[in-house]
Scaffold this motif. Structure first.
Motif, PDB file in Angstrom:
ATOM      1  N   HIS A  26      47.602  53.790  51.524  1.00  0.00           N
ATOM      2  CA  HIS A  26      48.605  54.758  51.105  1.00  0.00           C
ATOM      3  C   HIS A  26      48.026  56.150  50.890  1.00  0.00           C
ATOM      4  N   TYR A  27      46.858  56.419  51.463  1.00  0.00           N
ATOM      5  CA  TYR A  27      46.354  57.790  51.459  1.00  0.00           C
ATOM      6  C   TYR A  27      47.275  58.666  52.293  1.00  0.00           C
ATOM      7  N   TYR A  28      47.508  59.885  51.811  1.00  0.00           N
ATOM      8  CA  TYR A  28      48.385  60.798  52.553  1.00  0.00           C
ATOM      9  C   TYR A  28      47.728  61.267  53.851  1.00  0.00           C
ATOM     10  N   ASP A  29      46.427  61.480  53.796  1.00  0.00           N
ATOM     11  CA  ASP A  29      45.711  61.881  55.004  1.00  0.00           C
ATOM     12  C   ASP A  29      44.785  60.732  55.420  1.00  0.00           C
ATOM     13  N   ALA A  30      44.832  60.366  56.663  1.00  0.00           N
ATOM     14  CA  ALA A  30      43.999  59.301  57.231  1.00  0.00           C
ATOM     15  C   ALA A  30      44.113  57.988  56.464  1.00  0.00           C
ATOM     16  N   PRO A  31      45.310  57.413  56.362  1.00  0.00           N
ATOM     17  CA  PRO A  31      45.459  56.117  55.682  1.00  0.00           C
ATOM     18  C   PRO A  31      44.739  55.003  56.425  1.00  0.00           C
ATOM     19  N   HIS A  32      44.220  54.039  55.694  1.00  0.00           N
ATOM     20  CA  HIS A  32      43.563  52.881  56.287  1.00  0.00           C
ATOM     21  C   HIS A  32      44.622  51.881  56.750  1.00  0.00           C
ATOM     22  N   ASN A  33      44.232  51.023  57.689  1.00  0.00           N
ATOM     23  CA  ASN A  33      45.135  49.943  58.076  1.00  0.00           C
ATOM     24  C   ASN A  33      44.778  48.687  57.292  1.00  0.00           C
ATOM     25  N   ILE A  34      45.552  47.646  57.490  1.00  0.00           N
ATOM     26  CA  ILE A  34      45.393  46.431  56.687  1.00  0.00           C
ATOM     27  C   ILE A  34      44.030  45.769  56.928  1.00  0.00           C
ATOM     28  N   LEU A  35      43.496  45.890  58.139  1.00  0.00           N
ATOM     29  CA  LEU A  35      42.199  45.269  58.442  1.00  0.00           C
ATOM     30  C   LEU A  35      41.060  46.006  57.736  1.00  0.00           C
ATOM     31  N   SER A  36      41.077  47.332  57.787  1.00  0.00           N
ATOM     32  CA  SER A  36      40.005  48.083  57.120  1.00  0.00           C
ATOM     33  C   SER A  36      40.087  47.921  55.605  1.00  0.00           C
ATOM     34  N   MET A  37      41.316  47.823  55.069  1.00  0.00           N
ATOM     35  CA  MET A  37      41.460  47.620  53.628  1.00  0.00           C
ATOM     36  C   MET A  37      40.978  46.228  53.235  1.00  0.00           C
ATOM     37  N   SER A  38      41.189  45.252  54.082  1.00  0.00           N
ATOM     38  CA  SER A  38      40.714  43.896  53.769  1.00  0.00           C
ATOM     39  C   SER A  38      39.193  43.857  53.736  1.00  0.00           C
ATOM     40  N   ARG A  39      38.554  44.623  54.610  1.00  0.00           N
ATOM     41  CA  ARG A  39      37.085  44.662  54.607  1.00  0.00           C
ATOM     42  C   ARG A  39      36.567  45.312  53.321  1.00  0.00           C
ATOM     43  N   ILE A  40      37.287  46.322  52.827  1.00  0.00           N
ATOM     44  CA  ILE A  40      36.902  46.954  51.561  1.00  0.00           C
ATOM     45  C   ILE A  40      36.985  45.939  50.425  1.00  0.00           C
ATOM     46  N   LEU A  41      38.065  45.174  50.374  1.00  0.00           N
ATOM     47  CA  LEU A  41      38.253  44.204  49.290  1.00  0.00           C
ATOM     48  C   LEU A  41      37.206  43.098  49.333  1.00  0.00           C
ATOM     49  N   LYS A  42      36.729  42.733  50.517  1.00  0.00           N
ATOM     50  CA  LYS A  42      35.705  41.688  50.620  1.00  0.00           C
ATOM     51  C   LYS A  42      34.445  42.057  49.839  1.00  0.00           C
ATOM     52  N   GLY A  43      34.195  43.344  49.654  1.00  0.00           N
ATOM     53  CA  GLY A  43      33.001  43.774  48.940  1.00  0.00           C
ATOM     54  C   GLY A  43      33.085  43.625  47.430  1.00  0.00           C
ATOM     55  N   TYR A  44      34.247  43.222  46.919  1.00  0.00           N
ATOM     56  CA  TYR A  44      34.428  43.111  45.470  1.00  0.00           C
ATOM     57  C   TYR A  44      34.241  41.681  44.942  1.00  0.00           C
ATOM     58  N   ASN A  45      33.919  40.735  45.783  1.00  0.00           N
ATOM     59  CA  ASN A  45      33.690  39.341  45.366  1.00  0.00           C
ATOM     60  C   ASN A  45      34.866  38.805  44.543  1.00  0.00           C
ATOM     61  N   ILE A  46      36.062  38.883  45.121  1.00  0.00           N
ATOM     62  CA  ILE A  46      37.285  38.482  44.422  1.00  0.00           C
ATOM     63  C   ILE A  46      37.574  37.003  44.666  1.00  0.00           C
ATOM     64  N   SER A  47      37.770  36.252  43.584  1.00  0.00           N
ATOM     65  CA  SER A  47      38.068  34.821  43.691  1.00  0.00           C
ATOM     66  C   SER A  47      39.560  34.531  43.616  1.00  0.00           C
TER      67      SER A  47
END
Length: 334
Positions: free
Chosen positions: A73-94
């Motif tokens: 939801h960035y106004y400029d250069a928003p990420h897509n669902i795949l790039s956002m999923s890769r970001i979340l993988k770095g948080y070790n979420i269970s």
């Protein structure tokens, strides 16, 4: 719902909560976040929300959560669902709790490799959820959010606390012995906004009292409409300041929290006032959802409901007179 009860002591990674998109709804998730904090006192709890929500959660530090901006939801250069999923993988979420009923959010959690995904069974997303709860549409939003935490964990809680925000002291002190904020909405709010002629009559009525200073709130899209009201009062030497479009969300919390009282239509500033324990008069016309499921859980709030027989949604709110609003205000702050 998935039949297996979640045992918090057996969850090793971080916990993620996906926030709703609107300010008032996000505030209503705070009690549920407190329940998560009680269940997982030693683990990191993240909230994923639209970037502008970060400043709101800077006034909710006491809930112990860390904010992750949803870069889709960035106004400029928003990420897509795949790039956002890769970001979340770095948080070790269970485990993730979805406070939104979005199919795309459920898919995002799945793509991020999160095993435990809790949410309501709606919008065809049940196959993506490990724990799919049945939604009770009659429940207040706060109950809905708390149930998403309580039920999958075996119902360990019997009660919850009201949402609270912690405003900071403003750098510039507010004017007036009595400081009254008003969020009357602009045309962008459709039939929820308080009409211009009635707004002007209300402001004139309130400004007739000594030692009152009025502050008009709103976003940048409402600034010009609030300025029109302001200039009408300035011509009559009334004490009024237009703050619409001049502050970030955290400063809005601080501003409302430092007021003596507030008048608001059914919208985010009303929920901010309730969370800051600022006395509030709510003007309830034809809303976006039944009042019973969105009304703030606050004692020092008076809700004025329309009793109109009009079939026009835009006319319903006109049934609530400036006189009734001012009477309710002074009843609160007497």
């Amino acid at each position: 719902m998935g039949s297996k009860v979640i045992v918090s002591g057996q969850v090793s990674g971080a916990i993620l909560a996906v926030l709703p998109k609107f300010i008032g709804d996000a505030i209503n998730t705070l009690p549920a976040l407190e329940l998560l904090q009680n269940l997982y006192p030693t683990q990191r709890i993240y909230v994923l929300g639209r970037p502008f929500m970060a400043s709101l959660f800077s006034r909710a530090d006491h809930y112990g959560v860390e904010f992750i901006p949803d870069k889709r939801h960035y106004y400029d250069a928003p990420h897509n669902i795949l790039s956002m999923s890769r970001i979340l993988k770095g948080y070790n979420i269970s485990a993730a709790v979805l406070f939104r009923g979005s199919l795309r959010d459920a898919l995002l959690m799945k793509l991020a490799g999160i095993k435990t995904i809790i949410g309501y069974a709606q919008n065809a997303r049940s196959p993506l959820l490990s724990h799919a709860l049945k939604l009770n549409p009659c429940e207040h939003y706060i109950y809905r959010y708390c149930q998403l935490v309580n039920e999958p964990h075996g119902k360990p809680f019997e009660t919850f606390n009201k949402p609270t925000l912690t405003p900071q002291k403003l750098e510039q002190p507010l004017k007036g012995k009595l400081k009254i904020a008003l969020y009357l909405g602009g045309t962008i709010k459709g039939h929820r906004c308080y009409p211009h002629d009635l707004s002007l009559a209300l402001l004139k009525r309130l400004s007739a009292y000594q030692d009152i200073h009025l502050y008009l709130l709103g976003d940048s899209a409402e600034r010009d409409e609030m300025e029109t009201l302001t200039q009408e009062l300035v011509k009559q030497n009334k004490s009024v300041t237009n703050l619409a479009g001049r502050m970030t969300l955290d400063i809005l919390v601080d501003t409302i929290g430092n007021m003596d009282a507030m008048i608001s239509i059914d919208s985010g500033p009303m929920h901010i006032a309730a969370a800051c324990n600022t006395p509030c008069v709510a003007i309830i016309g034809q809303g976006t959802s039944p009042w019973s499921i969105v009304a703030p859980k606050q004692q020092n709030l008076i809700a004025l409901h329309h009793q109109s027989m009009s079939l026009s949604e835009s006319q319903m709110i006109r049934d609530i007179s400036p006189q009734a609003i001012s009477q309710a205000l002074f009843e609160l702050i007497k």
